[in-house]
Design an enzyme around this catalytic site. Sequence first.
Site, PDB file in Angstrom:
ATOM      1  N   LYS A 102      91.994  38.525  67.460  1.00 17.15           N
ATOM      2  CA  LYS A 102      90.585  38.310  67.920  1.00 17.15           C
ATOM      3  C   LYS A 102      90.256  36.863  68.436  1.00 17.15           C
ATOM      4  O   LYS A 102      91.008  36.101  68.214  1.00 17.15           O
ATOM      5  CB  LYS A 102      89.757  38.973  66.883  1.00 17.15           C
ATOM      6  CG  LYS A 102      89.940  40.347  67.029  1.00 17.15           C
ATOM      7  CD  LYS A 102      88.874  41.066  65.878  1.00 17.15           C
ATOM      8  CE  LYS A 102      88.968  42.641  65.895  1.00 17.15           C
ATOM      9  NZ  LYS A 102      87.851  43.383  65.119  1.00 17.15           N
ATOM     10  N   ARG A 142      94.376  46.911  60.681  1.00 17.39           N
ATOM     11  CA  ARG A 142      94.399  47.642  62.016  1.00 17.39           C
ATOM     12  C   ARG A 142      94.994  46.723  62.873  1.00 17.39           C
ATOM     13  O   ARG A 142      94.373  45.457  63.114  1.00 17.39           O
ATOM     14  CB  ARG A 142      93.058  48.013  62.355  1.00 17.39           C
ATOM     15  CG  ARG A 142      92.958  48.614  63.784  1.00 17.39           C
ATOM     16  CD  ARG A 142      91.535  49.360  64.050  1.00 17.39           C
ATOM     17  NE  ARG A 142      91.547  49.641  65.416  1.00 17.39           N
ATOM     18  CZ  ARG A 142      91.315  49.098  66.505  1.00 17.39           C
ATOM     19  NH1 ARG A 142      91.351  47.691  66.743  1.00 17.39           N
ATOM     20  NH2 ARG A 142      91.192  49.785  67.749  1.00 17.39           N
TER      21      ARG A 142
END
Length: 279
Positions: free
Chosen positions: A224, A258
């Site tokens: 991210k 995840r």
Amino acid sequence: MMKIDRSPLPGLDRPSPVTRPDVGQLKIMGVLNVTPDSFWQGSRYDATERAISAGEEMFADGAWAVDIGGESTRPGAAEVSPDEEWDRIAPIVSALAARGRVSVDTRHPGVAEAAVQQGASIINDVSGTLHRLAARLGTGYVGMHSTAVPVRAGAQPAYGDVVAEVSAYLLGVAAAAHADGSTEVWIDPGIGFGKGTEDNLRLLRALPELCGLGIPVLLGVSRKSFLGAVTGRAVEDRLPASLAVLAPAWSAGVDVVRVHDVPQTRDTIAMLDTIWGQG
């Protein structure tokens, strides 16, 4: 597999500085984005055969579940209709559900229900609104925190206390899910969803507090943008930073991570388990 000697070294009798709560193995959820505009090109699988093959490989590499999404939720992503979203993922859900546990990453109730009918057993809900549906369908439910879905590009909400506000929201979602009758519930702090870099870092520092809420935590930080803000690395070079977050997640008691990179994550968890006596 080689036998590991975990006996303490001579002269080292102080307790281990790192432990994992007694919450079981840290599980891996693989990310399978069946979208043309996912934030990282390496996670885009826009052909059915390629997507199914990628999901099968994730299961073979040790994924506990594969999370299939047909709408990108990155900041600024274009919205797609529920019909288009379902058309993208339908054959992949049914194929992979025959091979392992499948999660559907959606905010649309019709897509979630159709996926469950095709074999998905977890609804990964970025909107935090589908808990009643999950309870009715008898599936696992992941409720995530976000100030808006989809997230607008450049949106930076102001928090008084990001940890307290996110925790209160997630407790509310989990309470609603349990009240509806769900028995398998995870909470996700929504790293990167309507949060600045410092907000994300504060939430990561507070993982022991979040895990202490009494509800299993699912965490997604893989590649991210806040990792790029810290390291200066482009998305294709953020694997080391992503793996570094596994250590605090492991020691805090996070239940599921995840990730895009399943085998590298599996190996990192294996080393954490082995070094600190959990393997």
